[in-house]
Design an enzyme around this catalytic site. Structure first.
Site, PDB file in Angstrom:
ATOM      1  N   HIS A 163       9.747  -9.731   3.570  1.00 45.83           N
ATOM      2  CA  HIS A 163      10.285  -8.713   2.697  1.00 45.83           C
ATOM      3  C   HIS A 163       9.332  -7.604   2.521  1.00 45.83           C
ATOM      4  CE1 HIS A 163      13.159  -6.592   0.281  1.00 45.83           C
ATOM      5  NE2 HIS A 163      12.221  -6.062  -0.512  1.00 45.83           N
ATOM      6  N   CYS A 164       9.594  -6.369   2.843  1.00 44.75           N
ATOM      7  CA  CYS A 164       8.759  -5.234   2.992  1.00 44.75           C
ATOM      8  C   CYS A 164       9.019  -4.101   2.077  1.00 44.75           C
ATOM      9  CB  CYS A 164       8.573  -4.794   4.369  1.00 44.75           C
ATOM     10  SG  CYS A 164       7.414  -3.356   4.383  1.00 44.75           S
TER      11      CYS A 164
END
Ligand SMILES: [Zn+2]
Ligand SMILES: [Zn+2]
Length: 343
Positions: A163-164
């Site tokens: 997850h960025c």
């Protein structure tokens, strides 16, 4: 800041920060350094610097927009798990003849529908310890191999990498190539700007009569810090791509439980535990690269399409697949009298 409002704020602020830094650095480089300073002394060099710098800035932002507006791929076919389900046959499974090796897409036949099922069987899939198919209670869906649930996105993401917050979402099967190209082009842009700016800045610092624009220093610091960081990221993800691993798989210390179904009843299966170092989806560097960057070399470095396949089924490494089947057969032989066996 993991509340929905906090995530929404971060999801807007960080992309604005990325756009701001890239465009501000481009403004200093083009207008305050190349145009205002270099153009008078060396026109050809200044024009070349401006064209190349602008090209990498534009392709960086296009790749970034592609990541922002491409969904990483969500596990679909929501299916409430029912205790009355008569069969626990996995919904997603692999066998060597199931996928077209070029497109990595599922052939027309599924094992349940194929008239000649013996050529497809046995099929393998990652399962839970007890052999039940992986299931997400939150999304109410069966999870294909390499799919993980992301709490921030509140969804099951196909071939989830991580997850960025910088893209306000997950990097997964469908946007991984765009993410890699964004990191790579941003790193090249930063390196280009740093290397072509530094002679001018050093010259201005050494000559008492020359004017030193303070924003050139800002440009050098930004390009150095982001360049170093992003080259590190690009190298790591380049390594993951040619080895066909996600960040989650690379750092995982957990072994995989592989379920081997010998028929389609959903009851005739064995479970084999693989070592966490076994890279189940390693197809060799070339095929690993193509699975993410695409089969056409002319499109490898263009943010125009994502990885091969549907993200639900991935081809296994041939020798690991054979090894798993052999171990499953041996396990079965040990548990049952040899004379009564038929695979
Ligand atoms: Zn989920
Ligand atoms: Zn996510």
């Amino acid at each position: 800041m993991s509340t929905p409002i906090g995530n929404a704020v971060v999801g807007v602020v960080l992309p604005v920060v990325v756009f701001g830094i890239v465009i501000y650095s481009w403004y200093i480089y083009i207008f305050r350094l190349c145009y205002a300073h270099l153009l008078d002394t060396n026109k050809a060099e200044a024009v070349a610097f401006m064209v190349i710098g602008t090209f990498f800035m534009v392709i960086t932002l296009i790749s970034y927009l592609r990541v922002l507006f491409s969904y990483p791929g969500k596990a679909i076919h929501a299916t409430p798990l029912s205790l009355s389900t008569p069969s626990t046959f996995p919904r997603f499974y692999y066998s060597p003849r199931l996928l077209d090796p070029k497109t990595m897409c599922r052939q027309k036949h599924d094992v349940e529908e194929a008239t000649e099922t013996t050529s497809l069987l046995p099929v393998v899939s990652i399962s839970k310890n007890d052999g039940l198919p992986r299931y997400c209670d939150t999304c109410q869906c069966f999870k294909p191999d390499r799919t993980h649930h992301c709490k921030e996105c509140n969804a099951c993401i196909l071939k989830m990498d991580h997850h960025c917050p910088w893209i306000s979402g997950c990097v997964g099967h469908k946007n991984y190539k765009f993410f890699f190209l964004f990191v790579l082009y941003c790193a090249i842009y930063a390196l280009w700007v740093f290397c072509t700016s530094i002679p001018t800045v050093v010259e201005a610092m050494n000559e008492p009569d020359a004017t030193l624009d303070p924003q050139w220093i800002v440009l050098l610091v930004l390009s150095f810090v982001f360049g170093m960081t992003l080259w590190g990221f690009a190298a790591v993800h380049g390594y993951y791509i040619i080895n066909n691993q996600t960040t989650i798989e690379h750092i995982s210390q957990r072994p995989n439980e592989v379920r081997i179904d010998f028929d389609i009843s959903g009851h005739n299966f064995e479970i084999v535990t693989t070592h966490h170092d076994d890279n189940l989806w390693d197809l060799g560097h070339s095929r690993n690269w193509r699975s993410v960057m695409g089969s056409n070399p002319f499109g490898w470095f263009l943010p125009i399409y994502g990885g091969l396949g549907d993200g639900c089924v991935f081809p296994y490494n041939d020798s690991l697949y054979e090894n798993i089947i052999e171990r499953a057969k041996r396990q079965r032989m040990m548990l049952n009298p040899p004379t009564s066996q038929a695979f």
